[in-house]
Design an enzyme around this catalytic site. Structure first.
Site, PDB file in Angstrom:
ATOM      1  CD  GLU A 297       0.172  -1.331   3.173  1.00 14.41           C
ATOM      2  OE1 GLU A 297       0.380  -2.281   2.384  1.00 14.41           O
ATOM      3  OE2 GLU A 297       0.285  -1.435   4.414  1.00 14.41           O
ATOM      4  CG  HIS A 321      -5.869  -5.722   1.331  1.00 16.57           C
ATOM      5  ND1 HIS A 321      -6.316  -6.381   2.456  1.00 16.57           N
ATOM      6  CD2 HIS A 321      -4.594  -5.358   1.600  1.00 16.57           C
ATOM      7  CE1 HIS A 321      -5.355  -6.408   3.355  1.00 16.57           C
ATOM      8  NE2 HIS A 321      -4.286  -5.807   2.861  1.00 16.57           N
ATOM      9  CD  GLU A 322      -2.283  -4.008  -0.879  1.00 15.75           C
ATOM     10  OE1 GLU A 322      -1.902  -3.243   0.017  1.00 15.75           O
ATOM     11  OE2 GLU A 322      -2.220  -5.257  -0.772  1.00 15.75           O
ATOM     12  CG  HIS A 325      -3.386  -1.076   3.694  1.00 10.62           C
ATOM     13  ND1 HIS A 325      -3.376  -1.310   5.051  1.00 10.62           N
ATOM     14  CD2 HIS A 325      -3.063  -2.264   3.107  1.00 10.62           C
ATOM     15  CE1 HIS A 325      -3.063  -2.596   5.263  1.00 10.62           C
ATOM     16  NE2 HIS A 325      -2.878  -3.198   4.105  1.00 10.62           N
ATOM     17  CD  GLU A 344      -1.911  -5.702   6.331  1.00 12.23           C
ATOM     18  OE1 GLU A 344      -2.904  -5.875   5.608  1.00 12.23           O
ATOM     19  OE2 GLU A 344      -0.911  -5.048   5.973  1.00 12.23           O
ATOM     20  CG  ASP A 399       8.539 -10.977   7.208  1.00 15.25           C
ATOM     21  OD1 ASP A 399       8.099  -9.822   7.044  1.00 15.25           O
ATOM     22  OD2 ASP A 399       8.902 -11.741   6.299  1.00 15.25           O
ATOM     23  CE1 TYR A 407      -1.556 -10.053   6.733  1.00 13.94           C
ATOM     24  CE2 TYR A 407      -2.941  -8.921   5.148  1.00 13.94           C
ATOM     25  CZ  TYR A 407      -1.693  -9.202   5.647  1.00 13.94           C
ATOM     26  OH  TYR A 407      -0.587  -8.633   5.084  1.00 13.94           O
TER      27      TYR A 407
HETATM   28  N1  BES Z   1       1.012  -4.429   3.758  1.00 19.41           N
HETATM   29  C1  BES Z   1       0.771  -5.720   3.228  1.00 19.41           C
HETATM   30  C2  BES Z   1       2.021  -6.406   2.759  1.00 19.41           C
HETATM   31  C3  BES Z   1       3.087  -6.572   3.818  1.00 19.41           C
HETATM   32  C4  BES Z   1       2.778  -6.889   5.130  1.00 19.41           C
HETATM   33  C5  BES Z   1       4.410  -6.453   3.477  1.00 19.41           C
HETATM   34  C6  BES Z   1       3.795  -7.026   6.076  1.00 19.41           C
HETATM   35  C7  BES Z   1       5.412  -6.611   4.413  1.00 19.41           C
HETATM   36  C8  BES Z   1       5.098  -6.903   5.727  1.00 19.41           C
HETATM   37  C9  BES Z   1      -0.246  -5.677   2.087  1.00 19.41           C
HETATM   38  O1  BES Z   1      -1.261  -4.742   2.266  1.00 19.41           O
HETATM   39  C10 BES Z   1      -0.929  -7.008   2.045  1.00 19.41           C
HETATM   40  O2  BES Z   1      -1.559  -7.350   2.995  1.00 19.41           O
HETATM   41  N2  BES Z   1      -0.795  -7.725   0.935  1.00 19.41           N
HETATM   42  C11 BES Z   1      -1.412  -9.011   0.751  1.00 19.41           C
HETATM   43  C12 BES Z   1      -2.644  -8.904  -0.080  1.00 19.41           C
HETATM   44  C13 BES Z   1      -3.934  -8.851   0.641  1.00 19.41           C
HETATM   45  C14 BES Z   1      -5.095  -8.926  -0.337  1.00 19.41           C
HETATM   46  C15 BES Z   1      -4.112  -9.814   1.759  1.00 19.41           C
HETATM   47  C16 BES Z   1      -0.450  -9.885  -0.021  1.00 19.41           C
HETATM   48  O3  BES Z   1       0.547  -9.370  -0.504  1.00 19.41           O
HETATM   49  O4  BES Z   1      -0.708 -11.062  -0.159  1.00 19.41           O
HETATM   50 ZN    ZN Z   2      -2.593  -5.280   3.803  1.00 21.86          ZN
END
Ligand code: BES
Ligand code: ZN
Length: 629
Positions: A297, A321-322, A325, A344, A399, A407
């Site tokens: 995002e 989703h993005e 954010h 999330e 991570d 989520y």
């Molecule tokens: N912000 C996240 C990606 C992220 C989280 C990167 C933690 C690094 C550390 C992004 O918004 C996200 O959640 N992406 C998901 C997609 C979503 C539809 C669940 C993904 O990349 O799978």
């Molecule tokens: Zn996200």
């Protein structure tokens, strides 16, 4: 990993107590820098924003594709909040060349010991009146945030490409900064790139190439460091409706503009629910396939994987989703990575509200059902303490907190609240939260206090109906979760059952009206270890190994592995080699690694594919396969 913080800290429980007792702020507009008034301990940063806070960043960088380095200067404008005479920054693998103050006076600095993921503390000595610090530096070719792509890794095949991924604590590998989501700054940047390439950032962006390869950026809204982002490549821009648009390589941009054409409607839906979009434009950058996430995002410019270009707009919940954010995360930000669910979980809830408004409730029932399946399986894998919404990631990689707990459990908590108080009240409550806390970073305790003061309001029956503590501090899935059903999936279940029992022949499966999500449900429900001859029937009729839908292919490949369906192996190898999205790679490699007969194939595929992956993905897969490069 040792704790980076040697100085004494206010215990978290005391902070929580203080937050809980603090008088409630009015729901009126809060100053953009209100978050700076309080500072929360962030165990993943060396920064001491309670002493000195960075308010504005000026970047002046040259992108050197030959050396795989970003070289230049970061100038940091400071808010001196105490009489401390030093600024502490986060760095990792940065070559710090010189540090000067204000108009050029050299100063002394010390780089602390290397603490692995946390990198090295950079302590800069300040004068009594220092307002700005200039750090001359270069990033390392192995900087974890940055992926340098060879032309062969791009769609066009002719030009190199570069992109960054700063979340969670990787910004420090390309910018010396206070790398904590508890600090916000505005930024400007000047970036010099080869003149045949375009540079874009999480900021106001150019839409055309400049003659000299120099680009200027401005981000007037204060953001945390994890939202700093840069991409450089052979990019083209296509405007879409309203303030939306796409950037992609020339051969991809048309497909992207088609796939994401509904972004403007999504924007309308979310603005109507939760108030105005505060970031100017909303564009989407489609990256080469090695991008390790589905989406990121980055403000004004979501970074997205090309694996959502299904051709039929069936995977655009990721864009919802993005986009969401822009409220939950970018506007109101988790104060530490222990509070990740505030980003999330809220965002998944918003995402589903957007999808309901733009599509229909039956569609969202399917998304929720799939989310609940994911959550249940995650709950079966993580330790009880990692199944709390509020995490304790001290001494761990942030991570580790990036699971379906944040989520989906986060989403279902908000859904439970919504069902308990009704939509009208809950929508008003969330809107006021985004309004009251705009441009601030919030802890879980902050949210709990706000929830109590503005929604629960001492209503004992309501409190009991929801059981907030069980959601936030308890393990597993609380019993207060309302029922989640999908009529469309129930129809799929009937087919599934009949097919598994041999009562419905493959040729008679009634799949014509199925969308991507019905297929996903069907494939997830297919018994593990189904005979490979039966998979061959399905493959023959539905061409699953050849599907262009990445989600369907991913779900199918699990069966290819489990049933040793060898005709599907080329598709498996190809999928793992041509894209680097961790969400797809991790489960497939895990599954292969769990079977002794398949581990050699996994290692063989990985050996070929690894050079093409971003470090975020290769670090994860290295651990799964015990791989030492
Ligand atoms: N912000 C996240 C990606 C992220 C989280 C990167 C933690 C690094 C550390 C992004 O918004 C996200 O959640 N992406 C998901 C997609 C979503 C539809 C669940 C993904 O990349 O799978
Ligand atoms: Zn996200």
């Amino acid at each position: 990993m040792p704790s980076p913080l040697a100085r004494p800290l206010i215990p978290t429980f005391l902070l929580a107590l203080l937050a809980a007792c603090a008088p409630q702020e009015p729901a009126a507009e809060a100053p953009a820098d209100a978050n700076q008034e309080k500072t929360v301990r962030d165990v993943h940063s060396f920064a001491r924003p309670d002493e000195v806070a960075v308010r504005h960043l000026t970047l002046d960088l040259t992108v050197d594709f030959e050396a795989k380095q970003l070289v230049g200067r970061a100038s940091l404008d400071l808010d001196r909040r105490s009489d401390a005479q030093a600024l502490y920054l986060d760095t990792r693998e940065l070559d710090i060349r010189a540090v000067t103050l204000d108009d050029g006076v050299e100063t002394t600095f010390t780089l602390g010991e290397d603490q692995g993921l946390l990198g090295r503390e950079l302590k800069i000595d300040l004068g009594a009146d220092t307002q700005t610090v200039h750090v001359d530096y270069a990033s390392s070719p192995s900087a974890a945030a940055v992926q340098w792509l060879e032309p062969t890794q791009t769609a066009g095949g002719e030009h190199p490409f570069l992109f960054t991924q700063s979340q969670a604590i990787l910004a420090r590998t390309w910018v010396p900064c206070q790398d904590t989501p508890g600090v916000r700054m505005t930024y400007d940047a000047t970036v010099k790139v080869p003149s045949e390439l375009l540079a874009v950032m999480s900021a106001e962006n150019p839409t055309e190439r400049s003659a000299d390869g120099v680009y200027s950026f401005r981000m007037p809204q204060a953001i945390p460091s994890y939202l700093l982002a840069l991409a450089v490549g052979d990019l083209e821009f296509r405007a879409m409706e309203g303030v939306t648009g796409v950037y992609a390589e020339p051969s991809v941009v048309e497909a992207a503009a088609y796939e994401f054409a509904e972004t403007h409607q999504m924007m309308g839906a979310v603005e109507e629910l939760y108030g105005p979009y505060r970031w100017g434009r909303y564009d989407i950058l489609v990256l080469p396939p090695s991008f390790p996430f589905g989406g990121m995002e980055n403000p004004r410019l979501t970074f997205a994987t090309p694996t959502i270009l299904a051709g039929d707009r069936s995977l655009v919940a990721l864009i919802a989703h993005e986009l969401a954010h822009s409220w939950s995360g970018n506007l109101v930000t988790n104060a530490t990575w222990d509070d990740f669910w505030l980003n999330e979980g809220f965002t998944v809830y918003l995402e589903r509200r957007i999808m309901e408004a733009v599509y229909d409730p039956a569609y969202v029932d399917m998304l929720s059902q799939l989310g609940l399946q994911d959550l249940r399986s995650t709950l079966g894998e993580v330790s009880p303490r990692d199944s709390h919404l509020h995490l304790d990631l001290t001494g761990r990689d942030p991570d580790d907190g990036m699971t379906d707990v944040a989520y989906e459990k986060g989403h279902f908590f908000l859904l439970t609240l919504e069902k308990a108080v009704g939509r009208e009240r809950f929508d008003a409550f969330l809107t006021s939260w985004f309004e009251a806390k705009a441009f601030q970073s919030q802890t879980t305790a902050d949210f709990m206090a706000y929830l109590e003061a503005n929604l629960i309001q001492g209503d004992a029956a309501l409190a009991e109906k929801v059981n907030v503590d069980a959601w936030v501090f308890g393990s597993g899935l609380p019993e207060t979760l309302p029922p989640v059903r999908s009529a469309r999936f129930e129809a799929v279940n009937a087919q599934l059952k009949g097919w598994a029992a041999g009562e419905i022949l493959t040729a008679d499966l009634a799949t014509d009206a199925w969308t991507t999500h019905e297929w996903l449900h069907f494939l997830r429900g297919l018994p593990k270890g189904t005979e490979d001859a039966r998979l061959a029937e399905l493959d023959e009729r539905f061409k699953l190994s050849a599907t262009g839908n990445s989600e369907v292919l991913h779900a199918w490949l699990h069966h290819v592995i489990e049933s040793r369906y060898e005709d599907g192996y080329p598709a498996l190898r190809d999928f793992l080699t041509r894209q680097g999205r961790r969400k797809f790679l991790k489960p497939l490699y895990e599954r292969m690694a769990s079977h002794a007969d398949l581990k050699p194939m996994a290692v063989d595929i990985y050996t070929g594919a690894r050079p093409g992956y971003h470090s975020v993905s290769s670090n994860t897969i290295d651990a799964i396969l015990d791989y030492t490069p």
